[in-house]
Write an enzyme that holds these catalytic residues in place. Structure first.
Site, PDB file in Angstrom:
ATOM      1  N   CYS A  32     -25.291  15.989  11.032  1.00 20.43           N
ATOM      2  CA  CYS A  32     -24.723  15.213   9.233  1.00 20.43           C
ATOM      3  C   CYS A  32     -24.902  14.680   9.161  1.00 20.43           C
ATOM      4  CB  CYS A  32     -23.509  16.023   8.737  1.00 20.43           C
ATOM      5  SG  CYS A  32     -23.212  15.723   7.293  1.00 20.43           S
ATOM      6  N   CYS A  35     -22.026  12.926   7.103  1.00 25.24           N
ATOM      7  CA  CYS A  35     -21.108  12.537   7.988  1.00 25.24           C
ATOM      8  C   CYS A  35     -21.026  11.598   8.533  1.00 25.24           C
ATOM      9  CB  CYS A  35     -20.842  13.450   8.981  1.00 25.24           C
ATOM     10  SG  CYS A  35     -21.002  15.486   8.377  1.00 25.24           S
TER      11      CYS A  35
END
Length: 108
Positions: A32, A35
């Site tokens: 991600c 993230c």
């Protein structure tokens, strides 16, 4: 990588639900991008507010039970727990001022 402590399905209750002070769980995954972008921001917030708020990370790929239990469908998702209950949900990567605004009640 992040300086935040990693929690797992196995350690979640002890590390998060039984925490003495508010604790934010960063639900994330290795693949991600957002993230990874928000991780150093969370590290900085944790460092600056260590006496008020703890921040830990939970990899949703490695710990599907907890991610499913809390209905994590979009990451990054940052949930603040207090006394074992979710008291705040922040979804998506945000710049530091926006995250601090979202967390203001815990950082005051």
């Amino acid at each position: 990588m992040s300086s935040a402590k990693d929690v797992t399905d196995a350690s979640f209750e002890a590390d998060v639900l039984k925490s003495e002070k508010p604790i934010m769980v960063d639900f994330w995954a290795e693949w991600c991008g957002p993230c990874r972008a928000v991780s150093p921001i969370l590290d900085k917030i944790a460092e600056e507010n260590a006496d008020k708020l703890s921040i830990v990370k939970l990899n949703v790929d490695d710990n599907p039970f907890t991610a499913e239990k809390y209905g994590i469908t979009s990451i990054p998702a940052m949930y603040v727990f207090k006394n074992g209950e979710v008291v705040k949900r922040v979804i998506g990567a945000k710049p530091k001022p926006a995250l601090e605004a979202d967390l203001a009640e815990f950082l005051a």
